[in-house]
Design a protein around this motif. Sequence first.
Motif: not given
Length: 404
Positions: A161-169, A392-404
């Motif tokens: 599944a795709a994740v929303d992390t890239y978009g959130t950044f 380094v502009v973001k050391e760690q950014l965690c998102g979630k799987e896109i389920t729909s």
Amino acid sequence: MRRHVQLRLATAAFTLIAAVATGCAGGAAGAAGDCDAPGVTKDAIRIGVVYPDTGAVSGPLQAARAGIDARLGAINAKGGVNGRKIVYEWRDDQGTPTANAIAARDLVEHQQVFGLIESTIAASGSAQYLSDQGVPVTGLAAEGVWSKYRNMFSFSYTTGAAVDTYGTFVKSRGGSRSVLLQTALSGGVSDVGTKLVQSMTAAGVSDGGTVSYTPGADNPTTIAQRVVDSGADTLLAITDTDALVQVLAQLRASGHAPKVVMAVNGYDAGLLKRYGAAMAGVTVPLFYRPFESSGPAIAAYVDAMNRFAPQIDQPQQDIPLMSYIQTDMFIRGLEEAGDCPTRQGFIDGLRAVTNYDAEGLIQPIDIAHGQGRQTTCYAFVQVNDAGTAFDVVKEQLCGKEITS
């Protein structure tokens, strides 16, 4: 080094019976010479390495062996795994499934290797065969087969599944509308592009469409105008760095520099020496610890590269680091297999690990339950204005799987 030998109680009796049947006295160190698994001798474990030394994709992946040399050199300098040093035979699969199948069969049937490290985009050629033979494999999960077979292990997947992390950044950097710039190479490239767009949409970044660009065939000025016409303030790039730099130059020259530029590759200090300020502002997401973050894990990697892979004058590259981690994962599997390793013991042991971090090079992953699932946590680095270094502009950014 760390010893996390997780012997499941439910299979303890079977393991003991199997050990006796193969002449191993309960995993005692003195019984090392009695083990009869393929590639295992008293003093060494022979494994196979498959990667594209020649062919269309050989350029970026040729550095893969350096990371393997570095990690094996470091572990062998400490005595190996349970007193056995790890040696390898390598074969060139030219980046094609047909050649990959031939290479894997040769290593398994003629070289009698214990298992394989596959730093290639063509592992699908041998996947079914290696699964049937019960041969453990670690490597670069660039294809869907890595999510299918229990004997195949990777620390990061492009499927699932795709994740929303890239978009959130992108949203956090002021991006509101994105356009995808890609080179039409394969279905895998298209799949990555689709997931990037899904990530943007999930974070509220609208989709400005896709622009295909093939250097040498397309005019970069025309391609840049198509990007401008999309109305996008964010450029997502699934191309080689040369192609991205060409289009960026045209956009900037016309006064339409994107607010955000995110490339799926390009994290290489050597590229900064080549392109300099032309790469300024380019952001790359990483599923491993950035070199610029330093720390013990990065120091150990750089030291191993300098000592055991002198053919690479710049250790701070993504391909060697990824193959280094793939090799570390193979070492972990051997540790889990115990004093008298078998292929099945490796597979069962590594498949039970729930907290693997490659000695701190990646965020901890759950191998037991995470096969085929995309990484949700990323670091983000960006080329500075002078084009001389990554910040380094973001050391760690965690998102979630896109389920729909």
